[in-house]
Design a protein around this motif. Structure first.
Motif, PDB file in Angstrom:
ATOM      1  N   SER A 115      31.594   0.426 -10.076  1.00 19.99           N
ATOM      2  CA  SER A 115      30.853   1.662  -9.854  1.00 19.99           C
ATOM      3  C   SER A 115      29.761   1.442  -8.817  1.00 19.99           C
ATOM      4  CB  SER A 115      30.229   2.128 -11.169  1.00 19.99           C
ATOM      5  OG  SER A 115      29.739   3.435 -11.022  1.00 19.99           O
ATOM      6  N   ALA A 116      29.194   2.535  -8.359  1.00 22.95           N
ATOM      7  CA  ALA A 116      28.109   2.483  -7.382  1.00 22.95           C
ATOM      8  C   ALA A 116      26.768   2.686  -8.083  1.00 22.95           C
ATOM      9  CB  ALA A 116      28.294   3.550  -6.319  1.00 22.95           C
ATOM     10  N   VAL A 117      25.747   2.015  -7.568  1.00 22.83           N
ATOM     11  CA  VAL A 117      24.391   2.157  -8.078  1.00 22.83           C
ATOM     12  C   VAL A 117      23.557   2.795  -6.976  1.00 22.83           C
ATOM     13  CG1 VAL A 117      22.351   0.911  -8.900  1.00 22.83           C
ATOM     14  CG2 VAL A 117      24.644   0.109  -9.518  1.00 22.83           C
ATOM     15  N   ALA A 118      22.838   3.836  -7.307  1.00 23.64           N
ATOM     16  CA  ALA A 118      21.959   4.493  -6.340  1.00 23.64           C
ATOM     17  C   ALA A 118      20.564   3.885  -6.467  1.00 23.64           C
ATOM     18  CB  ALA A 118      21.903   5.994  -6.599  1.00 23.64           C
ATOM     19  N   ILE A 119      20.022   3.457  -5.342  1.00 25.03           N
ATOM     20  CA  ILE A 119      18.643   2.992  -5.338  1.00 25.03           C
ATOM     21  C   ILE A 119      17.878   3.805  -4.308  1.00 25.03           C
ATOM     22  CG2 ILE A 119      19.188   0.683  -6.164  1.00 25.03           C
ATOM     23  CD1 ILE A 119      18.753  -0.346  -3.349  1.00 25.03           C
ATOM     24  N   ALA A 120      16.590   3.935  -4.522  1.00 31.26           N
ATOM     25  CA  ALA A 120      15.748   4.744  -3.646  1.00 31.26           C
ATOM     26  C   ALA A 120      14.361   4.130  -3.590  1.00 31.26           C
ATOM     27  CB  ALA A 120      15.662   6.172  -4.187  1.00 31.26           C
ATOM     28  N   VAL A 121      13.607   4.546  -2.584  1.00 30.40           N
ATOM     29  CA  VAL A 121      12.198   4.194  -2.518  1.00 30.40           C
ATOM     30  C   VAL A 121      11.433   5.443  -2.931  1.00 30.40           C
ATOM     31  CG1 VAL A 121      10.296   3.446  -1.068  1.00 30.40           C
ATOM     32  CG2 VAL A 121      12.577   2.484  -0.715  1.00 30.40           C
ATOM     33  N   ALA A 122      10.800   5.374  -4.093  1.00 31.69           N
ATOM     34  CA  ALA A 122      10.060   6.512  -4.644  1.00 31.69           C
ATOM     35  C   ALA A 122       8.624   6.084  -4.904  1.00 31.69           C
ATOM     36  CB  ALA A 122      10.708   6.990  -5.939  1.00 31.69           C
ATOM     37  N   ASP A 123       7.700   6.866  -4.391  1.00 29.37           N
ATOM     38  CA  ASP A 123       6.268   6.551  -4.526  1.00 29.37           C
ATOM     39  C   ASP A 123       5.969   5.149  -4.018  1.00 29.37           C
ATOM     40  OD1 ASP A 123       5.776   9.076  -5.657  1.00 29.37           O
ATOM     41  OD2 ASP A 123       6.248   8.331  -7.666  1.00 29.37           O
ATOM     42  N   GLY A 124       6.694   4.751  -2.953  1.00 26.99           N
ATOM     43  CA  GLY A 124       6.451   3.472  -2.307  1.00 26.99           C
ATOM     44  C   GLY A 124       7.039   2.264  -2.986  1.00 26.99           C
ATOM     45  N   ARG A 125       7.848   2.458  -4.018  1.00 25.39           N
ATOM     46  CA  ARG A 125       8.436   1.310  -4.719  1.00 25.39           C
ATOM     47  C   ARG A 125       9.942   1.518  -4.879  1.00 25.39           C
ATOM     48  NH1 ARG A 125       8.983   2.765 -10.263  1.00 25.39           N
ATOM     49  NH2 ARG A 125       7.937   4.728 -10.655  1.00 25.39           N
ATOM     50  N   PRO A 126      10.715   0.427  -4.858  1.00 22.64           N
ATOM     51  CA  PRO A 126      12.169   0.541  -5.033  1.00 22.64           C
ATOM     52  C   PRO A 126      12.520   0.827  -6.491  1.00 22.64           C
ATOM     53  CG  PRO A 126      11.519  -1.747  -4.793  1.00 22.64           C
ATOM     54  CD  PRO A 126      10.281  -0.934  -4.587  1.00 22.64           C
ATOM     55  N   VAL A 127      13.448   1.760  -6.676  1.00 22.62           N
ATOM     56  CA  VAL A 127      13.866   2.147  -8.026  1.00 22.62           C
ATOM     57  C   VAL A 127      15.377   2.323  -8.076  1.00 22.62           C
ATOM     58  CG1 VAL A 127      11.688   3.282  -8.644  1.00 22.62           C
ATOM     59  CG2 VAL A 127      13.498   4.611  -7.551  1.00 22.62           C
ATOM     60  N   ALA A 128      15.949   2.026  -9.240  1.00 14.09           N
ATOM     61  CA  ALA A 128      17.341   2.381  -9.518  1.00 14.09           C
ATOM     62  C   ALA A 128      17.294   3.779 -10.120  1.00 14.09           C
ATOM     63  CB  ALA A 128      17.955   1.393 -10.504  1.00 14.09           C
ATOM     64  N   VAL A 129      18.163   4.642  -9.644  1.00 19.76           N
ATOM     65  CA  VAL A 129      18.155   6.049 -10.056  1.00 19.76           C
ATOM     66  C   VAL A 129      19.255   6.276 -11.083  1.00 19.76           C
ATOM     67  CG1 VAL A 129      18.312   8.430  -9.254  1.00 19.76           C
ATOM     68  CG2 VAL A 129      17.323   6.670  -7.764  1.00 19.76           C
ATOM     69  N   ASP A 130      18.868   6.730 -12.267  1.00 16.99           N
ATOM     70  CA  ASP A 130      19.832   7.020 -13.327  1.00 16.99           C
ATOM     71  C   ASP A 130      20.427   8.406 -13.082  1.00 16.99           C
ATOM     72  OD1 ASP A 130      21.262   7.585 -15.656  1.00 16.99           O
ATOM     73  OD2 ASP A 130      19.770   6.666 -16.966  1.00 16.99           O
ATOM     74  N   LEU A 131      21.744   8.460 -12.935  1.00 14.67           N
ATOM     75  CA  LEU A 131      22.448   9.722 -12.703  1.00 14.67           C
ATOM     76  C   LEU A 131      23.367  10.072 -13.867  1.00 14.67           C
ATOM     77  CD1 LEU A 131      23.389   8.883  -9.034  1.00 14.67           C
ATOM     78  CD2 LEU A 131      21.743  10.639  -9.736  1.00 14.67           C
ATOM     79  N   MET A 132      23.416   9.217 -14.894  1.00 15.07           N
ATOM     80  CA  MET A 132      24.365   9.417 -15.984  1.00 15.07           C
ATOM     81  C   MET A 132      23.729   9.533 -17.364  1.00 15.07           C
ATOM     82  SD  MET A 132      27.408   9.560 -14.617  1.00 15.07           S
ATOM     83  CE  MET A 132      28.529   9.314 -15.967  1.00 15.07           C
ATOM     84  N   ASP A 133      23.003   8.500 -17.799  1.00 17.47           N
ATOM     85  CA  ASP A 133      22.498   8.455 -19.174  1.00 17.47           C
ATOM     86  C   ASP A 133      21.288   9.360 -19.379  1.00 17.47           C
ATOM     87  OD1 ASP A 133      24.431   6.584 -20.058  1.00 17.47           O
ATOM     88  OD2 ASP A 133      23.279   4.994 -19.105  1.00 17.47           O
ATOM     89  N   GLU A 134      20.234   9.113 -18.638  1.00 13.21           N
ATOM     90  CA  GLU A 134      19.004   9.904 -18.674  1.00 13.21           C
ATOM     91  C   GLU A 134      18.715  10.335 -17.240  1.00 13.21           C
ATOM     92  OE1 GLU A 134      17.255  10.847 -21.311  1.00 13.21           O
ATOM     93  OE2 GLU A 134      18.502   9.731 -22.733  1.00 13.21           O
ATOM     94  N   PRO A 135      19.470  11.320 -16.732  1.00 13.83           N
ATOM     95  CA  PRO A 135      19.354  11.688 -15.315  1.00 13.83           C
ATOM     96  C   PRO A 135      17.909  11.933 -14.885  1.00 13.83           C
ATOM     97  CG  PRO A 135      21.169  12.843 -16.328  1.00 13.83           C
ATOM     98  CD  PRO A 135      20.425  12.153 -17.438  1.00 13.83           C
ATOM     99  N   GLY A 136      17.581  11.349 -13.740  1.00  6.37           N
ATOM    100  CA  GLY A 136      16.239  11.496 -13.188  1.00  6.37           C
ATOM    101  C   GLY A 136      15.311  10.360 -13.533  1.00  6.37           C
ATOM    102  N   THR A 137      15.726   9.483 -14.443  1.00 10.12           N
ATOM    103  CA  THR A 137      14.911   8.331 -14.794  1.00 10.12           C
ATOM    104  C   THR A 137      14.951   7.337 -13.640  1.00 10.12           C
ATOM    105  OG1 THR A 137      15.364   8.615 -17.142  1.00 10.12           O
ATOM    106  CG2 THR A 137      14.592   6.442 -16.445  1.00 10.12           C
TER     107      THR A 137
END
Length: 155
Positions: A115-137
């Protein structure tokens, strides 16, 4: 969707809102949907794509279809729930973030889970983005960010 004040480029609020919107359009969280894999298989069979073929991700989103239903419910059309799996949601997340300039985002392939993992820079820090279990976490993910940086530097 209107963003709340202060939810500009790279804000955690904007990143979380995009993740929640994509999850909703693709069928909801795993806590809401128990048959997502079956729904995906059904939708894929409806598309009648020869393998291998490009998958039009937009066809996995929920939609209104068919003739209006009974006058008792105001003649509304039937809502068909989305059927996007993790990898479809991750690709869509990356596309939306890039197209709408929400944040810096990247995809990593998780070979263990296929599967693919989405990562982003949010508020200046790297985060893994939950799109399945608790979307938006947004979970801190400095190790994933370092891996992406390392891959970019090697190009």
């Amino acid at each position: 969707t209107c963003l709340p004040p202060g939810a500009g480029f790279g804000s955690g609020v904007a990143v979380s809102l995009v993740a929640k919107s994509i999850s909703t359009a693709c069928g909801g969280s795993l806590h809401q949907v128990h048959n997502l894999e079956a729904r995906w298989n059904h939708r894929f069979q409806q598309m009648r794509l020869a393998f291998p073929n490009d998958l039009p991700v937009g066809l996995l989103l929920g939609k209104l279809q068919g003739e209006p239903t009974s006058p008792a419910n105001g003649g509304a059309k039937q809502h068909v729930k989305g059927a996007g799996l993790q990898r479809h949601r991750a690709v869509l997340f990356k596309y939306v973030c890039d197209s709408l300039e929400v944040c810096q985002a990247a995809l990593l392939w998780d070979a263990r889970r296929d599967s693919a993992v989405a990562i982003a820079v949010a508020d200046g820090r790297p985060v893994a983005v939950d799109l399945m279990d608790e979307p938006g976490t947004l979970e801190p993910a400095p190790e994933l960010h370092a891996l992406v940086q390392q891959m970019e530097d090697s190009d």
